[in-house]
Design a protein around this motif. Sequence first.
Motif, PDB file in Angstrom:
ATOM      1  N   THR A 103       0.832  -1.206   0.000  1.00  0.00           N
ATOM      2  CA  THR A 103       0.000   0.000   0.000  1.00  0.00           C
ATOM      3  C   THR A 103       0.863   1.251   0.000  1.00  0.00           C
ATOM      4  N   GLU A 104       2.015   1.189   0.658  1.00  0.00           N
ATOM      5  CA  GLU A 104       2.947   2.312   0.629  1.00  0.00           C
ATOM      6  C   GLU A 104       3.484   2.524  -0.785  1.00  0.00           C
ATOM      7  N   LEU A 105       3.803   1.424  -1.451  1.00  0.00           N
ATOM      8  CA  LEU A 105       4.272   1.515  -2.838  1.00  0.00           C
ATOM      9  C   LEU A 105       3.208   2.118  -3.738  1.00  0.00           C
ATOM     10  N   LEU A 106       1.987   1.603  -3.638  1.00  0.00           N
ATOM     11  CA  LEU A 106       0.904   2.093  -4.486  1.00  0.00           C
ATOM     12  C   LEU A 106       0.628   3.568  -4.230  1.00  0.00           C
ATOM     13  N   GLN A 107       0.712   3.981  -2.980  1.00  0.00           N
ATOM     14  CA  GLN A 107       0.459   5.377  -2.640  1.00  0.00           C
ATOM     15  C   GLN A 107       1.532   6.287  -3.230  1.00  0.00           C
ATOM     16  N   SER A 108       2.733   5.741  -3.443  1.00  0.00           N
ATOM     17  CA  SER A 108       3.842   6.572  -3.932  1.00  0.00           C
ATOM     18  C   SER A 108       3.700   6.941  -5.408  1.00  0.00           C
ATOM     19  N   PHE A 109       2.781   6.305  -6.123  1.00  0.00           N
ATOM     20  CA  PHE A 109       2.675   6.536  -7.563  1.00  0.00           C
ATOM     21  C   PHE A 109       2.040   7.878  -7.924  1.00  0.00           C
ATOM     22  N   ARG A 110       1.166   8.416  -7.055  1.00  0.00           N
ATOM     23  CA  ARG A 110       0.412   9.625  -7.426  1.00  0.00           C
ATOM     24  C   ARG A 110       0.362  10.595  -6.252  1.00  0.00           C
ATOM     25  N   ASP A 111       0.238  11.879  -6.571  1.00  0.00           N
ATOM     26  CA  ASP A 111       0.033  12.854  -5.500  1.00  0.00           C
ATOM     27  C   ASP A 111      -1.453  13.106  -5.296  1.00  0.00           C
ATOM     28  N   ASP A 112      -1.794  14.012  -4.382  1.00  0.00           N
ATOM     29  CA  ASP A 112      -3.193  14.242  -4.037  1.00  0.00           C
ATOM     30  C   ASP A 112      -3.984  14.920  -5.150  1.00  0.00           C
ATOM     31  N   ASN A 113      -3.287  15.475  -6.152  1.00  0.00           N
ATOM     32  CA  ASN A 113      -3.958  16.139  -7.273  1.00  0.00           C
ATOM     33  C   ASN A 113      -4.039  15.258  -8.514  1.00  0.00           C
ATOM     34  N   GLY A 114      -3.733  13.973  -8.352  1.00  0.00           N
ATOM     35  CA  GLY A 114      -3.870  13.040  -9.459  1.00  0.00           C
ATOM     36  C   GLY A 114      -2.692  13.002 -10.405  1.00  0.00           C
ATOM     37  N   ARG A 115      -1.618  13.700 -10.079  1.00  0.00           N
ATOM     38  CA  ARG A 115      -0.441  13.694 -10.956  1.00  0.00           C
ATOM     39  C   ARG A 115       0.438  12.495 -10.617  1.00  0.00           C
ATOM     40  N   ILE A 116       0.919  11.824 -11.637  1.00  0.00           N
ATOM     41  CA  ILE A 116       1.733  10.632 -11.462  1.00  0.00           C
ATOM     42  C   ILE A 116       3.173  11.056 -11.150  1.00  0.00           C
ATOM     43  N   ALA A 138       2.626 -13.367   4.544  1.00  0.00           N
ATOM     44  CA  ALA A 138       3.948 -13.543   3.944  1.00  0.00           C
ATOM     45  C   ALA A 138       4.085 -12.813   2.617  1.00  0.00           C
ATOM     46  N   GLU A 139       2.950 -12.485   1.999  1.00  0.00           N
ATOM     47  CA  GLU A 139       3.025 -11.852   0.680  1.00  0.00           C
ATOM     48  C   GLU A 139       1.795 -10.993   0.432  1.00  0.00           C
ATOM     49  N   ALA A 140       1.907 -10.090  -0.524  1.00  0.00           N
ATOM     50  CA  ALA A 140       0.794  -9.243  -0.964  1.00  0.00           C
ATOM     51  C   ALA A 140       0.976  -8.950  -2.445  1.00  0.00           C
ATOM     52  N   HIS A 141      -0.132  -8.647  -3.119  1.00  0.00           N
ATOM     53  CA  HIS A 141      -0.095  -8.529  -4.571  1.00  0.00           C
ATOM     54  C   HIS A 141      -0.972  -7.368  -5.043  1.00  0.00           C
ATOM     55  N   ALA A 142      -0.625  -6.815  -6.176  1.00  0.00           N
ATOM     56  CA  ALA A 142      -1.444  -5.768  -6.786  1.00  0.00           C
ATOM     57  C   ALA A 142      -1.306  -5.852  -8.303  1.00  0.00           C
ATOM     58  N   LYS A 143      -2.354  -5.459  -8.989  1.00  0.00           N
ATOM     59  CA  LYS A 143      -2.323  -5.315 -10.438  1.00  0.00           C
ATOM     60  C   LYS A 143      -2.487  -3.837 -10.757  1.00  0.00           C
ATOM     61  N   ILE A 144      -1.639  -3.337 -11.638  1.00  0.00           N
ATOM     62  CA  ILE A 144      -1.726  -1.935 -12.036  1.00  0.00           C
ATOM     63  C   ILE A 144      -1.685  -1.840 -13.556  1.00  0.00           C
ATOM     64  N   THR A 166      -2.621   7.777 -17.505  1.00  0.00           N
ATOM     65  CA  THR A 166      -3.059   7.416 -16.159  1.00  0.00           C
ATOM     66  C   THR A 166      -2.235   6.258 -15.624  1.00  0.00           C
ATOM     67  N   LEU A 167      -2.326   6.073 -14.321  1.00  0.00           N
ATOM     68  CA  LEU A 167      -1.858   4.854 -13.660  1.00  0.00           C
ATOM     69  C   LEU A 167      -2.932   4.469 -12.661  1.00  0.00           C
ATOM     70  N   GLU A 168      -3.505   3.293 -12.843  1.00  0.00           N
ATOM     71  CA  GLU A 168      -4.611   2.850 -11.999  1.00  0.00           C
ATOM     72  C   GLU A 168      -4.256   1.565 -11.265  1.00  0.00           C
ATOM     73  N   HIS A 169      -4.776   1.428 -10.049  1.00  0.00           N
ATOM     74  CA  HIS A 169      -4.675   0.188  -9.288  1.00  0.00           C
ATOM     75  C   HIS A 169      -5.900  -0.659  -9.620  1.00  0.00           C
ATOM     76  N   ASN A 170      -5.691  -1.788 -10.261  1.00  0.00           N
ATOM     77  CA  ASN A 170      -6.803  -2.619 -10.724  1.00  0.00           C
ATOM     78  C   ASN A 170      -7.205  -3.706  -9.735  1.00  0.00           C
ATOM     79  N   GLY A 171      -6.326  -4.023  -8.796  1.00  0.00           N
ATOM     80  CA  GLY A 171      -6.655  -5.044  -7.810  1.00  0.00           C
ATOM     81  C   GLY A 171      -5.552  -5.143  -6.773  1.00  0.00           C
ATOM     82  N   ILE A 172      -5.930  -5.468  -5.535  1.00  0.00           N
ATOM     83  CA  ILE A 172      -4.951  -5.647  -4.472  1.00  0.00           C
ATOM     84  C   ILE A 172      -5.447  -6.743  -3.553  1.00  0.00           C
ATOM     85  N   TRP A 173      -4.554  -7.653  -3.159  1.00  0.00           N
ATOM     86  CA  TRP A 173      -4.974  -8.742  -2.293  1.00  0.00           C
ATOM     87  C   TRP A 173      -3.780  -9.274  -1.495  1.00  0.00           C
TER      88      TRP A 173
END
Length: 464
Positions: free
Chosen positions: A230-243, A320-326, A299-306
């Motif tokens: 979640t920290e990684l995913l949050q690092s992709f964009r700022d609060d104004n939607g800029r990548i 032990a692990e976590a996954h995301a699709k972007i 754009t850069l979108e998060h399509n799934g996280i589990w």
Amino acid sequence: MTEQIKSYLKENRDTHLKELTDWLAVPSVSALPEHKEDVRKGAQWIADELSKIGMNNIEIYETDGHPVVYADWLKAEGKPTVLVYGHYDVQPVDPLELWETPPYEATIRDNKLYARGASDDKGQTFMHLKVLQAILETEGTLPLNFKFCIEGEEEIGSPSLPKFIENNKELLEADVIVISDTGMLDRGKPAICYGLRGMCAMQVDVTGPNSDLHSGLYGGAVQNPLHAITELLQSFRDDNGRILIDGFYDNVQELTEKEREAFRALPLTEEALKQQLGVTELTGEEGYSHIERTWARPTLEHNGIWGGFQGEGIKTVIPAEAHAKISCRLVPNQEPDEIIEKVKAHIEKHKPVGIDVKVTLFDKGAPYVTPFDHPAIQAAARSYEKVYGVPTAFTRGGGSIPIVATFDQMLNIPVVLMGFGLSTENFHAPNEHFHLENFDKGMETLADYWFELEKSIKKEPSAL
């Protein structure tokens, strides 16, 4: 278009719908191995139909995957050549229980044809065949030369087609490509899509400890892969939607003021979109309208996280692990491979301590845009307006049809995206349907277009 052609289409409408129903009955699902033979049946059906309407040199070409069907009619000496592209494969029908009628038994309700593939793309491809048949039956000849390239893998990203195009450039040589696999602006409002976003998609796998851990015994001392991803995913964009990926916007082609004015003139308001989607606010990159954000900005979108415990109740573990699709949607001058490397570099730079990260690549495709003042596109606009009685809108598509960019790059000829579907027709979903109003008017538009196009473009010398 002559009155004789128009009358022919009306008089043969029932026959045409019966023929289309037969094709829709073939479950040519390219994604599922159990339908491999059905996909081949779909190819054979369209090859037989091309022969029936008077095309020549019909051949089913084998590929590394599903076949490509080719045909041509090259008797208009000295006239330009049109390459018509379509696809005969369809999406899976799941969930089957949500279909009101069987997906492969075409049914007409409220002047709509319900079946898998009715709109995407058997119905629209079929229209091209019937229009040329109508012209040949009434005029005895065609105003242009025609080639067909109809594939069976579009719904899985057209993995075999680039190689086929590369190996058959001379066979596919033409002056313009016409594709009917897009949509209109709204009912009764024709539109020509002159640009598509590209894409790249990937999965990010984060691994930490060698097994799930008791959160009481280890919490606070070991990196939690869910926290890390979640920290990684949050690092992709700022609060104004800029990548925030370094160099992500370096090559972005900005919209011209003429395009922005054209977008502002379209009857597509933020309020209408909010009501349609059932949301209270729209968000996105600051400084751009909702149309610009979805049609012409990357754009850069998060399509799934589990990851971790997904069952009922609570299980206090550190997984032990976590996954995301972007996925990234790309605009002209952005190269998918370059963006993928920038994303991977960003992940490496920002990954939290105590974890390992693996990136797996999926689909990718280049963006595409053609100036909407091109004569072939303007001719299409005139034909739409003549039949529908309203001005034609010029739009870009927020989605991707990767093979369009491939045609553009390999054959170096303009692509006219001349579709007749509507966004409400449930393609890729249960109860897919096609408005027969657009089946009728669409064929009239195409019939008019071929004569309009013959007056608008000249045969170009071979560039191959």
